[in-house]
Design a protein around this motif. Structure first.
Motif, PDB file in Angstrom:
ATOM      1  N   SER A 139       0.838  -1.197   0.000  1.00 42.02           N
ATOM      2  CA  SER A 139       0.000   0.000   0.000  1.00 42.02           C
ATOM      3  C   SER A 139       0.878   1.254   0.000  1.00 42.02           C
ATOM      4  O   SER A 139       1.698   1.437  -0.896  1.00 42.02           O
ATOM      5  CB  SER A 139      -0.956  -0.048   1.200  1.00 42.02           C
ATOM      6  OG  SER A 139      -1.967   0.915   1.094  1.00 42.02           O
ATOM      7  N   SER A 165      -0.946  -3.727  -3.723  1.00 38.21           N
ATOM      8  CA  SER A 165      -2.080  -2.867  -3.342  1.00 38.21           C
ATOM      9  C   SER A 165      -1.659  -1.402  -3.217  1.00 38.21           C
ATOM     10  O   SER A 165      -1.944  -0.735  -2.230  1.00 38.21           O
ATOM     11  CB  SER A 165      -2.688  -3.356  -2.017  1.00 38.21           C
ATOM     12  OG  SER A 165      -3.088  -4.702  -2.115  1.00 38.21           O
ATOM     13  N   PRO A 167      -1.542   2.560  -3.997  1.00 36.72           N
ATOM     14  CA  PRO A 167      -2.245   3.729  -4.532  1.00 36.72           C
ATOM     15  C   PRO A 167      -1.288   4.543  -5.402  1.00 36.72           C
ATOM     16  O   PRO A 167      -0.791   5.597  -4.984  1.00 36.72           O
ATOM     17  CB  PRO A 167      -2.673   4.487  -3.273  1.00 36.72           C
ATOM     18  CG  PRO A 167      -1.660   4.106  -2.246  1.00 36.72           C
ATOM     19  CD  PRO A 167      -1.248   2.698  -2.561  1.00 36.72           C
ATOM     20  N   SER A 173      -6.820   7.574  -5.039  1.00 35.00           N
ATOM     21  CA  SER A 173      -7.102   6.738  -3.886  1.00 35.00           C
ATOM     22  C   SER A 173      -7.863   7.521  -2.823  1.00 35.00           C
ATOM     23  O   SER A 173      -8.806   6.999  -2.206  1.00 35.00           O
ATOM     24  CB  SER A 173      -5.802   6.186  -3.307  1.00 35.00           C
ATOM     25  OG  SER A 173      -6.058   5.315  -2.227  1.00 35.00           O
ATOM     26  N   ASN A 259      -1.952  -5.198  -8.079  1.00 34.00           N
ATOM     27  CA  ASN A 259      -3.121  -4.476  -7.597  1.00 34.00           C
ATOM     28  C   ASN A 259      -4.380  -5.229  -8.018  1.00 34.00           C
ATOM     29  O   ASN A 259      -4.614  -5.418  -9.216  1.00 34.00           O
ATOM     30  CB  ASN A 259      -3.171  -3.052  -8.172  1.00 34.00           C
ATOM     31  CG  ASN A 259      -2.204  -2.111  -7.487  1.00 34.00           C
ATOM     32  OD1 ASN A 259      -1.547  -2.473  -6.510  1.00 34.00           O
ATOM     33  ND2 ASN A 259      -2.105  -0.898  -7.982  1.00 34.00           N
ATOM     34  N   ASP A 263      -9.939  -4.133  -5.432  1.00 41.30           N
ATOM     35  CA  ASP A 263      -9.399  -3.369  -4.301  1.00 41.30           C
ATOM     36  C   ASP A 263     -10.285  -2.149  -4.054  1.00 41.30           C
ATOM     37  O   ASP A 263     -10.417  -1.279  -4.917  1.00 41.30           O
ATOM     38  CB  ASP A 263      -7.971  -2.913  -4.627  1.00 41.30           C
ATOM     39  CG  ASP A 263      -7.241  -2.340  -3.421  1.00 41.30           C
ATOM     40  OD1 ASP A 263      -7.871  -1.599  -2.643  1.00 41.30           O
ATOM     41  OD2 ASP A 263      -6.037  -2.610  -3.270  1.00 41.30           O
ATOM     42  N   MET A 265      -9.855   0.472  -2.389  1.00 39.74           N
ATOM     43  CA  MET A 265      -9.168   1.745  -2.174  1.00 39.74           C
ATOM     44  C   MET A 265      -8.497   2.283  -3.429  1.00 39.74           C
ATOM     45  O   MET A 265      -7.864   3.342  -3.387  1.00 39.74           O
ATOM     46  CB  MET A 265      -8.121   1.595  -1.066  1.00 39.74           C
ATOM     47  CG  MET A 265      -8.677   1.112   0.248  1.00 39.74           C
ATOM     48  SD  MET A 265      -7.457   1.127   1.585  1.00 39.74           S
ATOM     49  CE  MET A 265      -8.260   0.038   2.767  1.00 39.74           C
ATOM     50  N   LEU A 266      -8.635   1.558  -4.547  1.00 47.34           N
ATOM     51  CA  LEU A 266      -7.947   1.951  -5.767  1.00 47.34           C
ATOM     52  C   LEU A 266      -8.930   2.157  -6.907  1.00 47.34           C
ATOM     53  O   LEU A 266      -9.832   1.337  -7.109  1.00 47.34           O
ATOM     54  CB  LEU A 266      -6.912   0.886  -6.180  1.00 47.34           C
ATOM     55  CG  LEU A 266      -5.889   0.451  -5.140  1.00 47.34           C
ATOM     56  CD1 LEU A 266      -4.946  -0.582  -5.746  1.00 47.34           C
ATOM     57  CD2 LEU A 266      -5.113   1.639  -4.594  1.00 47.34           C
ATOM     58  N   CYS A 270      -4.855   3.973 -10.659  1.00 43.64           N
ATOM     59  CA  CYS A 270      -3.891   3.212  -9.865  1.00 43.64           C
ATOM     60  C   CYS A 270      -3.441   1.927 -10.555  1.00 43.64           C
ATOM     61  O   CYS A 270      -2.668   1.142  -9.970  1.00 43.64           O
ATOM     62  CB  CYS A 270      -4.482   2.886  -8.492  1.00 43.64           C
ATOM     63  SG  CYS A 270      -4.736   4.333  -7.441  1.00 43.64           S
ATOM     64  N   HIS A 292      -7.586  -5.366  -0.635  1.00 40.34           N
ATOM     65  CA  HIS A 292      -6.446  -4.493  -0.356  1.00 40.34           C
ATOM     66  C   HIS A 292      -5.535  -5.189   0.645  1.00 40.34           C
ATOM     67  O   HIS A 292      -5.903  -5.403   1.807  1.00 40.34           O
ATOM     68  CB  HIS A 292      -6.926  -3.151   0.198  1.00 40.34           C
ATOM     69  CG  HIS A 292      -5.852  -2.110   0.262  1.00 40.34           C
ATOM     70  ND1 HIS A 292      -5.457  -1.373  -0.829  1.00 40.34           N
ATOM     71  CD2 HIS A 292      -5.072  -1.688   1.294  1.00 40.34           C
ATOM     72  CE1 HIS A 292      -4.497  -0.537  -0.483  1.00 40.34           C
ATOM     73  NE2 HIS A 292      -4.235  -0.721   0.803  1.00 40.34           N
TER      74      HIS A 292
END
Length: 320
Positions: A139, A165, A167, A173, A259, A263, A265-266, A270, A292
């Protein structure tokens, strides 16, 4: 390089989506049987980093970088530390400022673009005389090591890097964390960071005006980060300058980015597909599942991340 076809397909049946794949490992997974030797690394600015070693007398080193509000004690760091120490590597897992269990000395904490800290850690590894170094980041830690590699000519002892994972576009993100279920993650991160800031303010003179009212990352950066990092003009300037995607084209050694498509958060920026297809050094793997920093394998003590990193080290980095 062409996009790598992922071999990660089987997640536990009860991990119904990317949120389950992200949250369950984060809350419940533990790793036993790995013992660190902690060292305090004094920094030039008067602050410190706590770094955790697994030394076996090998001549090659894995450097592990954790994610936002993580530490070297997180399961996703201790697991590769254990895996690679069994595969003939020494391991250096480092803790960002304030993440080792002891508050750092200066008003500042850490951020995605703080490559001066990861540089100090890697330099410490070089002092031990290792002939081969591989970086593995998760991350935020992955973004930090990408920026580190892209803004300088790396030491030839750094043979390659792997990121999970990540960003790659910080602004994107942050936007994802303000949408729908993403707010759950943002609320948790911001709450933990606010607690740290207020705790530090009790022992370090600093301006925390308005911190208690902060609700999201942008407000946190505007009311705190910019005060302790005056080199940035605004939150937008901060995000634009720390994001790692702009540095990826400059990376001169093999880099694997893994990635997951699900995910939470992306977003699309990303996943640097065009760059991976045209670059000699950037490899991109996009499993459909994984969440993630999840990538759990049913009934296994390891995750897919250890296997993917091991494959990349053996089959790609080892052939360079």
């Amino acid at each position: 390089m062409p996009i790598i076809k992922s071999k990660y397909h089987k997640r536990p049946w009860y991990f119904f989506n990317g949120h389950f794949e992200t949250i369950i490992p984060s809350l419940f997974y533990k790793v036993e049987g790995i013992a660190y030797d902690r060292e305090r690394l004094e920094l030039e600015d008067g602050d410190f980093l706590d770094v955790d070693w697994v030394r076996n007398g090998n001549n090659k080193l894995i450097v592990l970088s954790h994610g936002l509000e993580g530490s070297a004690d997180r399961h996703y760091i201790k697991r590769p530390a254990q895996y690679f120490s069994q595969k003939g590597w020494d391991v250096l897992a480092w803790n960002n400022r304030s993440c080792s269990g002891e508050m750092n000395r200066l008003p500042r904490f850490y951020h995605h673009g703080a490559t001066e800290d990861i540089a100090a850690v890697i330099d410490r590894g070089f002092e031990e005389g290792y002939e081969e170094v591989v970086l593995i980041g998760y991350s935020m830690g992955g973004g930090m090591q990408q920026k580190y590699l892209g803004e300088r000519d790396p030491d030839p002892r750094i043979k390659g890097a792997i990121s999970f994972s990540v960003p790659c576009n910080v602004q994107n993100s942050a936007d994802m964390l303000r949408k729908g279920a993403g707010r759950i993650y943002e609320k948790r991160f911001v709450s933990k960071l606010k607690e740290k800031i207020l705790a530090k303010a009790e022992v370090v003179e600093m301006d925390v005006d308005g911190i208690r009212d902060v609700k999201n990352f942008r407000q946190l950066d505007e009311r705190f980060t910019l005060k302790v990092h005056p080199e940035y003009d605004s939150a937008d300037d901060f995000y634009a300058r720390i994001t790692s995607d702009q540095f990826l084209p400059n990376i001169k050694i093999p880099l694997l980015i893994v990635n997951a498509i699900n995910d939470p958060m992306l977003g699309e920026p990303c996943y640097p597909i065009d760059l991976a297809e045209s670059s000699d050094n950037i490899y991109l793997e996009m499993p459909e599942k994984g969440g993630h920093v999840g990538f759990t394998i049913p009934k296994s003590e390891w995750s897919y991340m250890e296997y993917a990193a091991d494959w990349f080290i053996e089959e790609v980095i080892g052939r360079e």
